[in-house]
Scaffold this motif. Structure first.
Motif, PDB file in Angstrom:
ATOM      1  N   TYR A 124       7.328   1.416  -4.833  1.00 33.03           N
ATOM      2  CA  TYR A 124       7.414   2.822  -4.445  1.00 33.03           C
ATOM      3  C   TYR A 124       6.028   3.454  -4.563  1.00 33.03           C
ATOM      4  CZ  TYR A 124       7.077   4.195  -9.357  1.00 33.03           C
ATOM      5  OH  TYR A 124       6.637   4.399 -10.648  1.00 33.03           O
ATOM      6  N   GLY A 125       5.872   4.631  -3.960  1.00 33.11           N
ATOM      7  CA  GLY A 125       4.609   5.361  -4.023  1.00 33.11           C
ATOM      8  C   GLY A 125       4.826   6.761  -4.531  1.00 33.11           C
ATOM      9  N   HIS A 126       4.291   7.729  -3.833  1.00 30.94           N
ATOM     10  CA  HIS A 126       4.468   9.160  -4.029  1.00 30.94           C
ATOM     11  C   HIS A 126       3.672   9.746  -5.198  1.00 30.94           C
ATOM     12  CE1 HIS A 126       6.221  13.112  -3.597  1.00 30.94           C
ATOM     13  NE2 HIS A 126       6.748  13.053  -4.803  1.00 30.94           N
ATOM     14  N   THR A 127       3.629   9.117  -6.340  1.00 35.27           N
ATOM     15  CA  THR A 127       3.006   9.715  -7.527  1.00 35.27           C
ATOM     16  C   THR A 127       1.495   9.527  -7.582  1.00 35.27           C
ATOM     17  OG1 THR A 127       3.241   7.747  -8.910  1.00 35.27           O
ATOM     18  CG2 THR A 127       5.112   9.301  -8.863  1.00 35.27           C
ATOM     19  N   HIS A 128       0.949   8.650  -6.744  1.00 36.87           N
ATOM     20  CA  HIS A 128      -0.485   8.355  -6.712  1.00 36.87           C
ATOM     21  C   HIS A 128      -0.971   7.738  -8.028  1.00 36.87           C
ATOM     22  CE1 HIS A 128      -1.556  10.814  -2.964  1.00 36.87           C
ATOM     23  NE2 HIS A 128      -0.250  10.939  -3.117  1.00 36.87           N
ATOM     24  N   GLN A 129      -0.059   7.099  -8.765  1.00 33.07           N
ATOM     25  CA  GLN A 129      -0.405   6.460 -10.033  1.00 33.07           C
ATOM     26  C   GLN A 129       0.192   5.062 -10.081  1.00 33.07           C
ATOM     27  OE1 GLN A 129       0.975   8.931 -13.221  1.00 33.07           O
ATOM     28  NE2 GLN A 129      -0.230  10.678 -12.569  1.00 33.07           N
TER      29      GLN A 129
ATOM     30  N   LEU B 249       0.844  -1.191   0.000  1.00 35.94           N
ATOM     31  CA  LEU B 249       0.000   0.000   0.000  1.00 35.94           C
ATOM     32  C   LEU B 249       0.880   1.241   0.000  1.00 35.94           C
ATOM     33  CD1 LEU B 249      -1.529  -2.328   1.699  1.00 35.94           C
ATOM     34  CD2 LEU B 249      -2.947  -0.484   2.499  1.00 35.94           C
ATOM     35  N   SER B 250       0.288   2.352  -0.416  1.00 39.47           N
ATOM     36  CA  SER B 250       1.003   3.616  -0.365  1.00 39.47           C
ATOM     37  C   SER B 250       0.012   4.766  -0.291  1.00 39.47           C
ATOM     38  CB  SER B 250       1.890   3.782  -1.597  1.00 39.47           C
ATOM     39  OG  SER B 250       2.760   4.890  -1.425  1.00 39.47           O
ATOM     40  N   ASP B 251       0.490   5.879   0.210  1.00 40.94           N
ATOM     41  CA  ASP B 251      -0.224   7.153   0.149  1.00 40.94           C
ATOM     42  C   ASP B 251      -1.644   7.054   0.700  1.00 40.94           C
ATOM     43  OD1 ASP B 251       1.755   8.990  -1.347  1.00 40.94           O
ATOM     44  OD2 ASP B 251       1.792   7.107  -2.466  1.00 40.94           O
ATOM     45  N   THR B 252      -1.741   6.707   1.985  1.00 45.92           N
ATOM     46  CA  THR B 252      -3.043   6.617   2.640  1.00 45.92           C
ATOM     47  C   THR B 252      -3.491   7.956   3.219  1.00 45.92           C
ATOM     48  OG1 THR B 252      -1.911   5.760   4.602  1.00 45.92           O
ATOM     49  CG2 THR B 252      -2.916   4.158   3.135  1.00 45.92           C
ATOM     50  N   HIS B 253      -2.577   8.840   3.537  1.00 49.92           N
ATOM     51  CA  HIS B 253      -2.864  10.227   3.914  1.00 49.92           C
ATOM     52  C   HIS B 253      -4.021  10.402   4.900  1.00 49.92           C
ATOM     53  CE1 HIS B 253      -0.034  12.274   1.197  1.00 49.92           C
ATOM     54  NE2 HIS B 253      -0.261  11.259   0.370  1.00 49.92           N
ATOM     55  N   SER B 254      -4.006   9.650   5.975  1.00 46.36           N
ATOM     56  CA  SER B 254      -4.964   9.823   7.079  1.00 46.36           C
ATOM     57  C   SER B 254      -6.421   9.540   6.730  1.00 46.36           C
ATOM     58  CB  SER B 254      -4.887  11.242   7.659  1.00 46.36           C
ATOM     59  OG  SER B 254      -3.601  11.501   8.158  1.00 46.36           O
ATOM     60  N   LYS B 255      -6.700   8.920   5.621  1.00 47.58           N
ATOM     61  CA  LYS B 255      -8.081   8.642   5.211  1.00 47.58           C
ATOM     62  C   LYS B 255      -8.542   7.331   5.842  1.00 47.58           C
ATOM     63  CE  LYS B 255      -8.439  12.378   3.017  1.00 47.58           C
ATOM     64  NZ  LYS B 255      -9.107  13.457   3.712  1.00 47.58           N
ATOM     65  N   HIS B 256      -9.031   7.413   7.081  1.00 52.35           N
ATOM     66  CA  HIS B 256      -9.350   6.225   7.873  1.00 52.35           C
ATOM     67  C   HIS B 256     -10.359   5.304   7.202  1.00 52.35           C
ATOM     68  CE1 HIS B 256      -7.695   7.693  11.986  1.00 52.35           C
ATOM     69  NE2 HIS B 256      -6.911   8.019  10.993  1.00 52.35           N
ATOM     70  N   SER B 257     -11.396   5.843   6.596  1.00 53.81           N
ATOM     71  CA  SER B 257     -12.401   4.967   5.974  1.00 53.81           C
ATOM     72  C   SER B 257     -11.791   4.188   4.817  1.00 53.81           C
ATOM     73  CB  SER B 257     -13.616   5.775   5.505  1.00 53.81           C
ATOM     74  OG  SER B 257     -13.244   6.716   4.519  1.00 53.81           O
ATOM     75  N   THR B 258     -10.937   4.833   4.051  1.00 52.79           N
ATOM     76  CA  THR B 258     -10.289   4.149   2.929  1.00 52.79           C
ATOM     77  C   THR B 258      -9.287   3.124   3.435  1.00 52.79           C
ATOM     78  OG1 THR B 258     -10.552   6.166   1.627  1.00 52.79           O
ATOM     79  CG2 THR B 258      -9.057   4.501   0.755  1.00 52.79           C
ATOM     80  N   VAL B 259      -8.549   3.461   4.484  1.00 49.22           N
ATOM     81  CA  VAL B 259      -7.590   2.509   5.067  1.00 49.22           C
ATOM     82  C   VAL B 259      -8.339   1.287   5.593  1.00 49.22           C
ATOM     83  CG1 VAL B 259      -5.931   2.121   6.940  1.00 49.22           C
ATOM     84  CG2 VAL B 259      -5.840   4.238   5.600  1.00 49.22           C
ATOM     85  N   ARG B 260      -9.431   1.509   6.296  1.00 46.25           N
ATOM     86  CA  ARG B 260     -10.210   0.366   6.813  1.00 46.25           C
ATOM     87  C   ARG B 260     -10.714  -0.520   5.676  1.00 46.25           C
ATOM     88  NH1 ARG B 260     -12.209   4.469  10.418  1.00 46.25           N
ATOM     89  NH2 ARG B 260     -11.360   4.126  12.498  1.00 46.25           N
TER      90      ARG B 260
ATOM     91  N   ILE C 275      12.867  -8.049  -1.829  1.00 43.85           N
ATOM     92  CA  ILE C 275      11.879  -7.006  -2.067  1.00 43.85           C
ATOM     93  C   ILE C 275      12.369  -5.718  -1.410  1.00 43.85           C
ATOM     94  CG2 ILE C 275       9.495  -6.286  -1.664  1.00 43.85           C
ATOM     95  CD1 ILE C 275       8.931  -9.359  -1.201  1.00 43.85           C
ATOM     96  N   GLY C 276      12.448  -4.651  -2.192  1.00 45.03           N
ATOM     97  CA  GLY C 276      12.769  -3.336  -1.668  1.00 45.03           C
ATOM     98  C   GLY C 276      11.537  -2.458  -1.723  1.00 45.03           C
ATOM     99  N   PHE C 277      11.459  -1.478  -0.809  1.00 42.68           N
ATOM    100  CA  PHE C 277      10.374  -0.511  -0.893  1.00 42.68           C
ATOM    101  C   PHE C 277      10.822   0.827  -0.338  1.00 42.68           C
ATOM    102  CE2 PHE C 277       9.791  -2.887   2.967  1.00 42.68           C
ATOM    103  CZ  PHE C 277       9.187  -2.072   3.905  1.00 42.68           C
ATOM    104  N   VAL C 278      10.285   1.871  -0.948  1.00 45.99           N
ATOM    105  CA  VAL C 278      10.704   3.251  -0.705  1.00 45.99           C
ATOM    106  C   VAL C 278       9.504   4.140  -1.012  1.00 45.99           C
ATOM    107  CG1 VAL C 278      11.571   3.527  -3.085  1.00 45.99           C
ATOM    108  CG2 VAL C 278      12.574   4.899  -1.247  1.00 45.99           C
ATOM    109  N   HIS C 279       9.515   5.361  -0.504  1.00 47.14           N
ATOM    110  CA  HIS C 279       8.389   6.234  -0.844  1.00 47.14           C
ATOM    111  C   HIS C 279       8.472   6.688  -2.297  1.00 47.14           C
ATOM    112  CE1 HIS C 279       4.974   8.740  -0.574  1.00 47.14           C
ATOM    113  NE2 HIS C 279       5.667   9.851  -0.773  1.00 47.14           N
TER     114      HIS C 279
END
Length: 161
Positions: free
Chosen positions: A114-119, A6-17, A89-93
């Motif tokens: 990786y994340g960051h780009t939201h794509q 997962l990446s870029d959850t940004h405090s969105k609790h309903s989406t995280v759940r 497996i490597g992972f980074v933002h």
């Protein structure tokens, strides 16, 4: 072994759940989070078998690190790696473009997330499959990935919060 990325959850609790419900439904034994959780309260939604890296929007790193310790998770920065089922497996933002390119070109990983780009994206660099699982915030379609080892199959999971 199934691993949720997962990446870029940004405090969105309903989406995280909703995403964590899908993680459980898919039988993932481990979660990798590629950063931008954004706060300690969101960290506390995750189970103990979660490995985190910080993202550029993870400002309260001390508070988040305490929350990660509380849940029994792990945090590494600026990137992390695991060897599971003979797969590295490597992972980074991904906000540090130089670091991301260096990790891609190192040929040290079978998978680099990786994340960051939201794509959601995927490409190959040498032996490494480089994958952005998408985002659970500010994305037209909210997604994460499931890596199935040892086969290496990747499934994109759409989250409907």
């Amino acid at each position: 072994m199934k691993i949720a990325v997962l990446s870029d959850t940004h405090s969105k609790h309903s989406t995280v759940r909703a995403a964590l419900d899908e993680v459980a439904r898919h039988g993932a034994e481990l979660i990798l989070h590629c950063g931008d959780v954004a706060d300690a309260d969101t960290v506390r939604l995750f189970p103990a078998h979660t490995h985190f890296v910080f993202g550029n929007c993870d400002h309260d790193r001390a508070g988040m690190a305490r929350a990660i310790e509380e849940i029994g998770g792990t945090i590494r920065h600026p990137f992390s790696h695991l060897e599971l089922a003979g797969t590295i497996i490597g992972f980074v933002h991904g906000d540090d473009g130089v670091l991301l390119r260096d990790l891609e070109q190192s040929d040290a990983f079978d998978f680099l997330f990786y994340g960051h780009t939201h794509q959601a994206k995927e490409h190959r660099k040498g032996k490494t499959r480089v994958i952005n699982p998408g985002a659970l915030y500010r994305a037209a379609v909210k997604t994460f990935a499931i890596l199935d080892l040892p086969g290496g199959d990747i499934e994109t999971v759409v989250v409907d919060p």
